[in-house]
Design an enzyme around this catalytic site. Structure first.
Site, PDB file in Angstrom:
ATOM      1  N   THR A   1      -0.842   7.749  -1.035  1.00 45.28           N
ATOM      2  CA  THR A   1      -2.164   7.736  -1.703  1.00 45.28           C
ATOM      3  C   THR A   1      -3.092   6.686  -1.091  1.00 45.28           C
ATOM      4  O   THR A   1      -4.292   6.706  -1.339  1.00 45.28           O
ATOM      5  CB  THR A   1      -2.002   7.388  -3.195  1.00 45.28           C
ATOM      6  OG1 THR A   1      -1.476   6.047  -3.285  1.00 45.28           O
ATOM      7  CG2 THR A   1      -1.055   8.348  -3.886  1.00 45.28           C
TER       8      THR A   1
ATOM      9  N   ASP B   1      -0.302  -2.957  12.338  1.00 45.87           N
ATOM     10  CA  ASP B   1       0.088  -3.447  11.009  1.00 45.87           C
ATOM     11  C   ASP B   1       0.244  -4.969  11.077  1.00 45.87           C
ATOM     12  O   ASP B   1       1.149  -5.473  11.752  1.00 45.87           O
ATOM     13  CB  ASP B   1       1.402  -2.777  10.578  1.00 45.87           C
ATOM     14  CG  ASP B   1       1.788  -3.175   9.156  1.00 45.87           C
ATOM     15  OD1 ASP B   1       1.916  -4.385   8.888  1.00 45.87           O
ATOM     16  OD2 ASP B   1       1.958  -2.272   8.319  1.00 45.87           O
TER      17      ASP B   1
ATOM     18  N   ASP C   1       3.745  -6.287  10.065  1.00 49.76           N
ATOM     19  CA  ASP C   1       4.778  -6.005  11.075  1.00 49.76           C
ATOM     20  C   ASP C   1       4.573  -6.848  12.340  1.00 49.76           C
ATOM     21  O   ASP C   1       5.541  -7.339  12.935  1.00 49.76           O
ATOM     22  CB  ASP C   1       4.747  -4.527  11.480  1.00 49.76           C
ATOM     23  CG  ASP C   1       5.285  -3.617  10.387  1.00 49.76           C
ATOM     24  OD1 ASP C   1       5.761  -4.137   9.357  1.00 49.76           O
ATOM     25  OD2 ASP C   1       5.228  -2.381  10.564  1.00 49.76           O
TER      26      ASP C   1
ATOM     27  N   ARG D   1       0.846  -1.185   0.000  1.00 50.81           N
ATOM     28  CA  ARG D   1       0.000   0.000   0.000  1.00 50.81           C
ATOM     29  C   ARG D   1       0.882   1.236   0.000  1.00 50.81           C
ATOM     30  O   ARG D   1       1.758   1.368   0.843  1.00 50.81           O
ATOM     31  CB  ARG D   1      -0.921  -0.031   1.225  1.00 50.81           C
ATOM     32  CG  ARG D   1      -2.063   0.956   1.124  1.00 50.81           C
ATOM     33  CD  ARG D   1      -3.084   0.763   2.226  1.00 50.81           C
ATOM     34  NE  ARG D   1      -2.582   1.116   3.542  1.00 50.81           N
ATOM     35  CZ  ARG D   1      -3.347   1.280   4.605  1.00 50.81           C
ATOM     36  NH1 ARG D   1      -4.655   1.109   4.512  1.00 50.81           N
ATOM     37  NH2 ARG D   1      -2.829   1.594   5.777  1.00 50.81           N
TER      38      ARG D   1
HETATM   39  N1  U5P Z   1      -3.203  -2.901   7.037  1.00 51.44           N
HETATM   40  C1  U5P Z   1      -2.831  -3.324   8.297  1.00 51.44           C
HETATM   41  N2  U5P Z   1      -3.434  -2.758   9.384  1.00 51.44           N
HETATM   42  C2  U5P Z   1      -4.413  -1.820   9.292  1.00 51.44           C
HETATM   43  C3  U5P Z   1      -4.783  -1.401   8.008  1.00 51.44           C
HETATM   44  C4  U5P Z   1      -4.161  -1.950   6.894  1.00 51.44           C
HETATM   45  O1  U5P Z   1      -1.975  -4.180   8.461  1.00 51.44           O
HETATM   46  O2  U5P Z   1      -4.943  -1.362  10.338  1.00 51.44           O
HETATM   47  C5  U5P Z   1      -2.543  -3.470   5.833  1.00 51.44           C
HETATM   48  C6  U5P Z   1      -2.810  -4.940   5.629  1.00 51.44           C
HETATM   49  O3  U5P Z   1      -1.575  -5.519   5.326  1.00 51.44           O
HETATM   50  C7  U5P Z   1      -3.713  -5.079   4.453  1.00 51.44           C
HETATM   51  C8  U5P Z   1      -3.662  -3.739   3.781  1.00 51.44           C
HETATM   52  O4  U5P Z   1      -3.263  -6.040   3.538  1.00 51.44           O
HETATM   53  O5  U5P Z   1      -3.012  -2.825   4.670  1.00 51.44           O
HETATM   54  C9  U5P Z   1      -5.090  -3.380   3.490  1.00 51.44           C
HETATM   55  O6  U5P Z   1      -5.257  -2.053   3.370  1.00 51.44           O
HETATM   56  P1  U5P Z   1      -6.373  -1.472   2.436  1.00 51.44           P
HETATM   57  O7  U5P Z   1      -5.913  -1.615   1.018  1.00 51.44           O
HETATM   58  O8  U5P Z   1      -7.675  -2.209   2.708  1.00 51.44           O
HETATM   59  O9  U5P Z   1      -6.458  -0.026   2.864  1.00 51.44           O
END
Ligand code: U5P
Length: 207
Positions: A106, A198, A201, A102
């Protein structure tokens, strides 16, 4: 879109362990593994089965097996921790991979890896990603699957945010969602609140 929340006490206890900031990586991975087993178990409830003859030590009878084991698609990196548990319950399944990062400016996904069968017509797919936040990543992944002819996608995640559910719902893609909780929302860094941080992580350490 059909959304199924697993409110089973054993699933909620694993989720709580994953939310707790004091949980170390090894315990986080163990809780994710166990929780994935429960997500797959629930998701598979509606899978079509076929009957076939089997011989017990006593007599012949009819056995049951999945008619069409799904393709498993963990979304790297965070979905990697769900892959082994899913394959454990679905040993006949094949596995494809999608790698998405991600962009933290953006918040849109960037694909860095794609390893999928070219034709997915007639094959159900289980997508594994612990977090549905903005929904950008899962929409991108499910679109890759639909572009290959897939018409039956089940997304398994640990936590979903309402914004991500809305986005998948509006995508018009042929999918349903199985999750353990729908959280309050997203913060300004698009992390799920209260969330668990995360998921990559927490499993594998910071990059
Ligand atoms: N993600 C997290 N924790 C969060 C939000 C997002 O780890 O609180 C990471 C995850 O790895 C997931 C990705 O695969 O971001 C999804 O983000 P999104 O594309 O739905 O915004």
């Amino acid at each position: 879109m059909d959304v199924h929340v697993i409110d089973h006490p054993l699933a909620q206890a694993r989720l709580t362990a994953m939310r707790d900031a004091r949980t170390d990586s090894a315990s986080f991975r163990a809780a994710l593994h166990e929780l994935t087993t429960m997500l797959v178990y629930e998701a598979a409830r509606s899978f079509p089965v076929e009957r076939y003859p089997v011989q017990t030590p006593v007599t012949g009878t009819q056995g049951t097996r999945l008619a069409n084991p799904p393709l498993l698609v963990p979304v790297l990196r965070a979905g990697l921790g769900m892959a082994d548990a899913a394959l454990g319950l679905l040993p006949e399944s094949s596995m494809g991979f999608v790698g998405l990062a991600r962009d933290e400016a953006t918040f849109e996904p960037r694909a860095y890896m794609e390893s999928l069968p070219p034709d997915l017509a007639g094959l159900p797919v289980l997508v594994l990603d612990p977090m549905l936040a903005t929904g950008g990543s899962l929409e991108h992944c499910c679109r890759l699957l639909a572009d290959r002819g897939c018409t039956d996608i089940t997304v398994l995640c640990v936590l979903a945010a309402p914004a991500g559910i809305d986005r998948l719902d509006r995508s018009g893609l042929p999918l349903r969602l199985v999750t353990t909780a729908i959280d309050e929302g997203l913060n300004d860094r698009r992390f799920i609140v209260p969330g668990l941080g995360d998921a990559g992580d927490r499993q594998f350490g910071g990059m």
